[in-house]
Design an enzyme around this catalytic site. Structure first.
Site, PDB file in Angstrom:
ATOM      1  N   ARG A 234       0.746  -1.268   0.009  1.00 46.26           N
ATOM      2  CA  ARG A 234       0.188   0.156  -0.109  1.00 46.26           C
ATOM      3  C   ARG A 234       0.852   1.213  -0.045  1.00 46.26           C
ATOM      4  O   ARG A 234       0.519   2.331  -0.401  1.00 46.26           O
ATOM      5  CB  ARG A 234      -0.992  -0.014   1.089  1.00 46.26           C
TER       6      ARG A 234
ATOM      7  N   TYR B 185     -14.228  16.563 -17.419  1.00 46.50           N
ATOM      8  CA  TYR B 185     -14.676  15.107 -17.462  1.00 46.50           C
ATOM      9  C   TYR B 185     -16.044  14.790 -16.342  1.00 46.50           C
ATOM     10  O   TYR B 185     -16.023  15.244 -15.574  1.00 46.50           O
ATOM     11  CB  TYR B 185     -13.488  14.240 -16.914  1.00 46.50           C
TER      12      TYR B 185
ATOM     13  N   ASP C 196      -5.615  18.334 -15.740  1.00 48.08           N
ATOM     14  CA  ASP C 196      -5.946  17.042 -16.296  1.00 48.08           C
ATOM     15  C   ASP C 196      -5.518  17.024 -17.665  1.00 48.08           C
ATOM     16  O   ASP C 196      -5.870  17.664 -18.445  1.00 48.08           O
ATOM     17  CB  ASP C 196      -7.404  16.735 -15.916  1.00 48.08           C
TER      18      ASP C 196
ATOM     19  N   LYS D  67      -6.391   5.873 -20.417  1.00 48.44           N
ATOM     20  CA  LYS D  67      -6.394   6.338 -21.820  1.00 48.44           C
ATOM     21  C   LYS D  67      -4.928   5.963 -22.527  1.00 48.44           C
ATOM     22  O   LYS D  67      -4.736   4.986 -22.648  1.00 48.44           O
ATOM     23  CB  LYS D  67      -6.863   7.747 -21.779  1.00 48.44           C
TER      24      LYS D  67
END
Ligand SMILES: *Cc1c(COP(=O)(O)O)cnc(C)c1O
Length: 412
Positions: A69, A122, A201, A226
């Site tokens: 983690r 988005y 972004d 993407k």
């Protein structure tokens, strides 16, 4: 490690990995493990001191592996490779683009704060800003690509802006935002004891065609689903930026536990080896597709960055910030929803699906799909009409893509 100042694409196969760590394996193996064994108790103590920021790294000291983690070789090496494209100090990889974005918003905003954000963003980001954050006393103020510095200051009057969040080019119309202007606004709201970061972004341009950190941004976020992943086979995200800010992002990631797993990290390292060739081919194909669409009698308007008119403000931003027109092409078909649907349903090579940046070409209808949650008035203002179709161009042969578009338009 980088004796000749190699280009990032030359380093994607090797950077950050030593074969002698893994029995000489040329590729970094998948470290499918939850925890790591310390050589002795003293080493465990030292690793934790670094991980929890109790002391600074001594020269040459490597942060040790503790627990997946916190860190894992498949994430750490991937993060070092991602830093090369954007010239970032540090990177943190997440299990989705949305977890990267929501972690940044939660880390830099507190109850009572305002967030200034570009419109449109988005859909998932829009939902988080307008539906989730207000429940924590945090509110967003949106601005569009045609607003000036004075107009933006006017609409933020009396509010304490603590973060500027920008998505450029905007999806699905390719509207460009000026990052220098965003920096100027953030500086206006910064004070000696409160620095206002600019987060961008950069998903639409991948790590190749726009480098926001070189234009005044402090943080870059990606949906690695993407272009970075590029094969429509995984969900992941990344945040990159300056050291001090990234330490805060990484710490919140540790406690939200939204890091990517080793298998996703490994897949992304594999994807990065072909990032440059994939994206380069996609952009070449997109140019041909956009030119074909622009000359077609059944097409009203094409939204493609390579077609911006010289002398316009948008063209100036394009020249300043981007090195390529990208591989996203939207267009208005003559007619409305009926004609758009007929076109989409007639495609034989393009897939009818949302998402973008992948090896296969995709087509969708923003008004009823990705942007159906946007209010009618905002959709109208932003040019997301019933006749708009969005294409993400892949690596197929351009002639085949054009053949497919032609035969589908013939049937409309
Ligand atoms: C897809 C996307 C996201 C969300 O990423 P996920 O990986 O789906 O969580 C965020 N921003 C942009 C611009 C996107 O295209």
């Amino acid at each position: 490690m980088n004796p000749k100042n190699f280009h990032p694409e030359s380093l994607m196969m090797s950077h950050g990995y030593k074969p002698e760590w893994s029995e000489g394996a040329i590729k970094c193996p998948i470290f499918q493990t939850s925890t790591f064994v310390f050589k002795n108790a003293q080493e465990g103590k030292e690793f934790f001191e670094l991980a929890y920021g109790k002391r600074e790294k001594s020269p040459g000291e490597q942060p040790g592996l503790i627990y997946s983690r916190l860190n894992n070789p498949d994430l750490q090496i991937l993060e070092e490779r991602l830093c090369l494209w954007d010239q970032a100090d540090e990177c943190a990889v997440f299990e989705s683009g949305m977890s990267a974005i929501s972690t940044v918003l939660l880390e830099f905003l507190r109850p009572g704060d305002y967030l200034l954000y570009s419109m449109p963003v988005y859909g998932g980001t829009d939902h988080f800003i307008n539906k989730v954050l207000p429940q924590y006393g945090i509110n967003g103020i949106g601005f569009s690509a045609d607003e000036t510095f004075e107009e933006i200051l006017e609409k933020t009057k009396g509010h304490s802006i603590k973060l500027v969040y920008v998505e450029t080019p905007a999806n699905p119309t390719n509207a460009l935002f000026d990052l220098e202007l965003c920096r100027k606004i953030a500086d206006h709201f910064s004070s000696e004891n409160s620095y206002v970061p600019v987060a961008v972004d950069n998903t639409y341009m991948g790590p190749l065609w726009q480098h926001p950190l070189l234009h005044g941004a402090d943080l870059v976020v990606y949906s690695a689903t993407k272009y970075i992943g590029g094969h429509s086979d995984l969900i992941a995200g990344a945040v990159l930026g300056k050291k001090e800010l990234m330490q805060r992002v990484r710490t919140l990631r540790t406690f939200l536990g939204n890091m990517a797993g080793p298998w996703t990290g490994w897949l992304l390292m594999r994807s990065l080896e072909t990032l440059k060739v994939r994206m380069t081919q996609q952009a070449l194909n997109a140019e041909k597709v956009a030119d074909y669409l622009a000359a077609h009698p059944k097409v009203d308007k094409v939204y493609y960055l390579g077609h911006l008119a010289e002398g316009t403000n948008q063209y100036k931003i394009f020249k300043k910030q981007l090195s390529c027109a990208g591989a996203m092409v939207s267009f208005d078909i003559k007619g409305g929803e009926k004609e758009a649907f007929k076109f989409l349903d007639s495609l034989k090579l393009f897939h009818l699906a949302v998402s973008l940046g992948s090896t296969e070409s995709l087509a969708e209808h923003p008004a009823t799909m990705t942007h159906s949650d946007v209010s009618d008035s905002d959709r109208q203002k932003l040019g997301i009409s019933e006749k708009l179709v969005r294409l993400s161009i892949g690596v197929e042969h351009a002639d085949d893509l054009i053949w497919d578009i032609k035969q589908a338009l013939d049937l409309v």
